[in-house]
Structure formats: structure tokens, C-alpha cells
Design a protein around this motif. Structure first.
Motif: not given
Length: 119
Positions: A27, A29-30, A32, A100
Motif C-alpha cells: 500500500r 500510495s498512502s 507519507y 503512512t
């Protein structure tokens, strides 16, 4: 959850260079920000460098400023740590970590890669 795999460690003489890579999957895309930490035998884990995934802003520990550079390749979901002018005190296991959006601490960690600098 993000999976992280480091590579690029090894043995180098003082004054030499190494580039570590940290490939992220899952994952991403999340994500940070991502960071590098290190831990030498008998010492606590310490922060080395950090990069914000979106904007690319960076931060470094004072001990590596001017010698190490963190960067990222968004297309490859990979973070790099270019280490120049290495010193024996840089010897440690280096691990990358990801955080994230909304997390206060780093919860995704790689397995680590050994960096040994001989004098």
C-alpha cells in the motif's frame, strides 16, 4: 501495510562510498514519508535521514549531514541513501522505515542491511 526490502550494504574502507536502496511494495500510495535508521552493536537505534514521499523534503542527523544524501524514485517506489566519506563509526545495520498518512510513528520496517566501514 507496506513491505520494505533493503539492499546495497557491504564492507568498505574509511573514506569510501556506498548506496543503499529500499524498495517498497504493498500500500505505497498512502506513504507519507520514509526514513533510514541504523543500529550499531551495543547501541540504541538512531535516526539517520528522512524524506517526505510527496514533496521530497529531507532531514538528516547531524552526524551524517554533508556526507549522506537521501532521495527517492517515485516510479520505482524506492528510496536511496547515498553514503560518502564513510567513517568507522558509521558501521551499523541500516534499516528503512515507512510511515503512512495519519501515523505518528514508523510501523513498516525492512529487515536491515549491514554496513561495515574499516579503518
Amino acid at each position: 501495510q507496506v513491505q520494505l526490502v533493503e539492499s546495497g550494504g557491504g564492507l568498505v574502507q574509511a573514506g569510501g562510498s556506498l548506496r543503499l536502496s529500499c524498495a517498497a511494495s504493498g500500500r505505497t500510495s498512502s506513504t507519507y514519508d520514509m526514513a533510514w535508521f541504523r543500529q550499531a552493536p551495543g547501541k540504541e537505534r538512531e535516526f539517520v535521514a528522512r524524506i517526505i514521499w510527496g514533496g521530497g523534503s529531507t532531514r538528516y542527523a547531524d552526524s551524517v549531514k554533508g556526507r549522506f544524501t537521501i532521495s527517492r524514485d517515485n516510479a520505482k517506489n524506492t528510496v536511496y541513501l547515498q553514503m560518502n566519506s564513510l567513517k568507522p563509526e558509521d558501521t551499523a545495520v541500516y534499516r528503512c522505515a515507512a510511515r503512512t498518512v495519519g501515523q505518528n510513528d514508523f510501523r513498516s520496517w525492512g529487515q536491515g542491511t549491514q554496513v561495515t566501514v574499516s579503518s
